[in-house]
Design a protein around this motif. Structure first.
Motif, PDB file in Angstrom:
ATOM      1  N   LEU A   1       0.849  -1.330  -0.181  1.00  0.00           N
ATOM      2  CA  LEU A   1       0.028  -0.007   0.000  1.00  0.00           C
ATOM      3  C   LEU A   1       0.887   1.170  -0.071  1.00  0.00           C
ATOM      4  CD1 LEU A   1      -2.687   1.497  -0.019  1.00  0.00           C
ATOM      5  CD2 LEU A   1      -2.777   1.071   2.482  1.00  0.00           C
ATOM      6  N   SER A   2       2.040   1.284   0.754  1.00  0.00           N
ATOM      7  CA  SER A   2       2.901   2.335   0.952  1.00  0.00           C
ATOM      8  C   SER A   2       3.490   2.538  -0.663  1.00  0.00           C
ATOM      9  CB  SER A   2       4.111   2.156   1.748  1.00  0.00           C
ATOM     10  OG  SER A   2       5.054   2.860   1.680  1.00  0.00           O
ATOM     11  N   VAL A   3       3.818   1.471  -1.216  1.00  0.00           N
ATOM     12  CA  VAL A   3       4.538   1.548  -2.651  1.00  0.00           C
ATOM     13  C   VAL A   3       3.524   2.343  -3.529  1.00  0.00           C
ATOM     14  CG1 VAL A   3       5.256   0.247  -4.532  1.00  0.00           C
ATOM     15  CG2 VAL A   3       6.066  -0.315  -2.382  1.00  0.00           C
ATOM     16  N   LEU A   4       2.146   1.545  -3.501  1.00  0.00           N
ATOM     17  CA  LEU A   4       1.125   2.280  -4.279  1.00  0.00           C
ATOM     18  C   LEU A   4       0.985   3.753  -4.263  1.00  0.00           C
ATOM     19  CD1 LEU A   4      -1.196   1.709  -6.284  1.00  0.00           C
ATOM     20  CD2 LEU A   4      -2.788   1.145  -4.252  1.00  0.00           C
ATOM     21  N   LEU A   5       0.824   4.256  -2.761  1.00  0.00           N
ATOM     22  CA  LEU A   5       0.771   5.443  -2.533  1.00  0.00           C
ATOM     23  C   LEU A   5       1.829   6.507  -3.295  1.00  0.00           C
ATOM     24  CD1 LEU A   5      -0.671   5.488   0.923  1.00  0.00           C
ATOM     25  CD2 LEU A   5      -1.877   6.016  -0.902  1.00  0.00           C
ATOM     26  N   SER A   6       3.186   5.706  -3.159  1.00  0.00           N
ATOM     27  CA  SER A   6       4.367   6.394  -3.592  1.00  0.00           C
ATOM     28  C   SER A   6       4.235   6.695  -5.151  1.00  0.00           C
ATOM     29  CB  SER A   6       5.416   5.832  -3.013  1.00  0.00           C
ATOM     30  OG  SER A   6       5.694   5.783  -1.677  1.00  0.00           O
ATOM     31  N   VAL A   7       3.931   5.509  -5.844  1.00  0.00           N
ATOM     32  CA  VAL A   7       3.593   5.607  -7.316  1.00  0.00           C
ATOM     33  C   VAL A   7       2.745   6.700  -7.967  1.00  0.00           C
ATOM     34  CG1 VAL A   7       2.911   4.217  -9.190  1.00  0.00           C
ATOM     35  CG2 VAL A   7       4.600   3.314  -7.693  1.00  0.00           C
ATOM     36  N   LEU A   8       1.469   6.786  -6.976  1.00  0.00           N
ATOM     37  CA  LEU A   8       0.394   7.638  -7.350  1.00  0.00           C
ATOM     38  C   LEU A   8       0.972   9.038  -7.066  1.00  0.00           C
ATOM     39  CD1 LEU A   8      -2.613   8.109  -8.195  1.00  0.00           C
ATOM     40  CD2 LEU A   8      -3.153   7.900  -5.659  1.00  0.00           C
ATOM     41  N   ALA A   9       1.636   9.427  -5.893  1.00  0.00           N
ATOM     42  CA  ALA A   9       2.318  10.409  -5.950  1.00  0.00           C
ATOM     43  C   ALA A   9       3.249  11.117  -7.150  1.00  0.00           C
ATOM     44  CB  ALA A   9       3.040  10.666  -4.644  1.00  0.00           C
ATOM     45  N   ALA A  10       3.999  10.078  -7.590  1.00  0.00           N
ATOM     46  CA  ALA A  10       5.013  10.417  -8.737  1.00  0.00           C
ATOM     47  C   ALA A  10       4.275  10.610 -10.069  1.00  0.00           C
ATOM     48  CB  ALA A  10       5.960   9.053  -8.876  1.00  0.00           C
ATOM     49  N   ALA A  11       3.196   9.714 -10.193  1.00  0.00           N
ATOM     50  CA  ALA A  11       2.459   9.816 -11.301  1.00  0.00           C
ATOM     51  C   ALA A  11       1.689  11.441 -11.439  1.00  0.00           C
ATOM     52  CB  ALA A  11       1.374   8.889 -11.424  1.00  0.00           C
ATOM     53  N   LEU A  12       1.327  11.654 -10.334  1.00  0.00           N
ATOM     54  CA  LEU A  12       0.709  13.267 -10.201  1.00  0.00           C
ATOM     55  C   LEU A  12       1.908  14.313 -10.548  1.00  0.00           C
ATOM     56  CD1 LEU A  12      -1.780  12.847  -7.121  1.00  0.00           C
ATOM     57  CD2 LEU A  12      -2.371  13.263  -9.594  1.00  0.00           C
ATOM     58  N   LEU A  13       2.924  14.018  -9.954  1.00  0.00           N
ATOM     59  CA  LEU A  13       4.005  14.881 -10.195  1.00  0.00           C
ATOM     60  C   LEU A  13       4.284  15.093 -11.520  1.00  0.00           C
ATOM     61  CD1 LEU A  13       6.456  14.478  -7.237  1.00  0.00           C
ATOM     62  CD2 LEU A  13       5.043  16.433  -7.881  1.00  0.00           C
ATOM     63  N   VAL A  14       4.369  13.934 -12.360  1.00  0.00           N
ATOM     64  CA  VAL A  14       4.581  13.838 -14.024  1.00  0.00           C
ATOM     65  C   VAL A  14       3.658  14.676 -14.420  1.00  0.00           C
ATOM     66  CG1 VAL A  14       4.862  12.105 -15.796  1.00  0.00           C
ATOM     67  CG2 VAL A  14       6.085  11.746 -13.552  1.00  0.00           C
ATOM     68  N   VAL A  15       2.373  14.292 -14.098  1.00  0.00           N
ATOM     69  CA  VAL A  15       1.315  14.828 -14.955  1.00  0.00           C
ATOM     70  C   VAL A  15       1.258  16.607 -14.748  1.00  0.00           C
ATOM     71  CG1 VAL A  15      -1.351  15.224 -14.806  1.00  0.00           C
ATOM     72  CG2 VAL A  15      -0.287  12.953 -14.997  1.00  0.00           C
ATOM     73  N   GLU A  16       1.616  16.910 -13.532  1.00  0.00           N
ATOM     74  CA  GLU A  16       1.629  18.323 -13.264  1.00  0.00           C
ATOM     75  C   GLU A  16       2.847  18.965 -14.214  1.00  0.00           C
ATOM     76  OE1 GLU A  16       0.710  22.085 -11.608  1.00  0.00           O
ATOM     77  OE2 GLU A  16      -0.385  20.193 -11.769  1.00  0.00           O
ATOM     78  N   ARG A  17       3.897  18.419 -14.087  1.00  0.00           N
ATOM     79  CA  ARG A  17       5.006  18.823 -14.859  1.00  0.00           C
ATOM     80  C   ARG A  17       4.776  19.002 -16.177  1.00  0.00           C
ATOM     81  NH1 ARG A  17      10.928  19.979 -14.122  1.00  0.00           N
ATOM     82  NH2 ARG A  17      11.588  20.365 -16.204  1.00  0.00           N
ATOM     83  N   LEU A  18       4.074  18.001 -16.766  1.00  0.00           N
ATOM     84  CA  LEU A  18       3.722  18.023 -18.369  1.00  0.00           C
ATOM     85  C   LEU A  18       2.818  19.225 -18.609  1.00  0.00           C
ATOM     86  CD1 LEU A  18       3.472  14.194 -19.184  1.00  0.00           C
ATOM     87  CD2 LEU A  18       5.298  15.668 -19.765  1.00  0.00           C
TER      88      LEU A  18
END
Length: 158
Positions: free
Chosen positions: A30-47
């Motif tokens: 669950l911790s890994v899943l939350l971290s991946v979700l946070a990283a995905a949101l950062l990438v989307v915001e950057r784009l």
């Protein structure tokens, strides 16, 4: 968006610590899943920010404002902007297309002008017959209206 990412990272850290303390390794996923979700949101915001930065906002151009700098006051026209094209009727266009009267052009600009055109200012010009200017694809300047002037001169000479 940044607050959401921060919350997800803190939650991932909390879940990881909890999974270690209570010896439940499946919670670590669950911790890994939350971290991946946070990283995905950062990438989307950057784009999204990159796309916004690369495309300047478009402002609508009102009729009669072609060639006008939108940042300039409404009564101030950009001196380097290309003048509009003269609205020439077919009869005048025919007379001009047969005319050997000289017009002037500016290199790398699409309009031909009368030598007295105010838009020319100190620009370097090249003279050529009006019919040749039209054959080469130049169009008449709306400021000095060379087609109307040359057609009027041709009619007066007849």
């Amino acid at each position: 968006m940044l607050l959401v990412v921060l919350f997800l990272v803190l939650a991932a850290g909390g879940v990881l610590v909890t999974s270690v303390l209570i010896e439940r390794p499946e919670w670590a996923w669950l911790s890994v899943l939350l971290s991946v979700l946070a990283a995905a949101l950062l990438v989307v915001e950057r784009l999204r920010r990159r796309r916004e930065a690369s495309s300047p906002p478009r402002q609508p151009v009102a009729a009669g404002e072609a060639g006008r700098d939108p940042a300039a006051p409404a009564d101030e026209v950009d001196a380097d902007a290309e003048p509009d094209e003269e609205d020439t009727d077919a009869a005048d266009a025919l007379l001009v297309s047969e005319s050997d009267d000289e017009v002037v052009v500016v290199d790398e600009r699409p309009r031909y002008h009368l030598a007295s055109c105010e838009w020319l200012g100190d620009r370097e010009v090249q003279g050529l017959p009006a019919k040749e200017a039209r054959e080469l694809g130049f169009t008449a300047c709306a400021r000095c209206t060379p087609d109307a002037v040359l057609a009027g001169q041709a009619r007066a000479a007849r």
